[in-house]
Design a protein around this motif. Sequence first.
Motif, PDB file in Angstrom:
ATOM      1  N   ASP A  29       0.853  -1.175   0.000  1.00  0.00           N
ATOM      2  CA  ASP A  29       0.000   0.000   0.000  1.00  0.00           C
ATOM      3  C   ASP A  29       0.899   1.238   0.000  1.00  0.00           C
ATOM      4  OD1 ASP A  29      -2.060   1.802   0.349  1.00  0.00           O
ATOM      5  OD2 ASP A  29      -2.279   1.410   2.482  1.00  0.00           O
ATOM      6  N   LYS A  31       0.957   5.368   0.002  1.00  0.00           N
ATOM      7  CA  LYS A  31       0.116   6.519   0.305  1.00  0.00           C
ATOM      8  C   LYS A  31       1.005   7.764   0.327  1.00  0.00           C
ATOM      9  CE  LYS A  31      -2.977   8.387   3.793  1.00  0.00           C
ATOM     10  NZ  LYS A  31      -3.528   8.206   5.145  1.00  0.00           N
ATOM     11  N   ARG A  42      -3.124   7.320  -3.467  1.00  0.00           N
ATOM     12  CA  ARG A  42      -2.870   6.000  -2.879  1.00  0.00           C
ATOM     13  C   ARG A  42      -2.896   4.945  -3.975  1.00  0.00           C
ATOM     14  NH1 ARG A  42      -5.640   4.599   2.485  1.00  0.00           N
ATOM     15  NH2 ARG A  42      -4.080   3.121   3.174  1.00  0.00           N
ATOM     16  N   THR A  44      -2.889   0.711  -4.061  1.00  0.00           N
ATOM     17  CA  THR A  44      -2.970  -0.497  -3.257  1.00  0.00           C
ATOM     18  C   THR A  44      -2.846  -1.708  -4.163  1.00  0.00           C
ATOM     19  OG1 THR A  44      -4.417   0.634  -1.696  1.00  0.00           O
ATOM     20  CG2 THR A  44      -4.389  -1.765  -1.610  1.00  0.00           C
TER      21      THR A  44
END
Length: 91
Positions: A29, A31, A42, A44
């Motif tokens: 992930d 960010k 972001r 993911t």
Amino acid sequence: DNVYAGYLSFKNSNKDFSYQFGLRAESSDYKGELTDTKQEFRNTYPISFFPSVFLSQKLKKQQEVQLCITRRIKRPCFMQVIPFIDSTDQL
């Protein structure tokens, strides 16, 4: 940048032959925040599995043959996923 991973492996040998099986599970992930606009972004990546197999056979006179098969991944680095154009080099 968060990377979550888990590993399992099993290894055994029988006289002149040995083997190892492995499995890695991984998720990540990314960010970030743009400093001028405070806009957040972001990326993911879902859970992916990466198996591996290692085989080894001893031969005569201190020789050995090995076979290794693994699945790998090359994810982009953090600077490559920033959602704006980098115009530092126009060429």
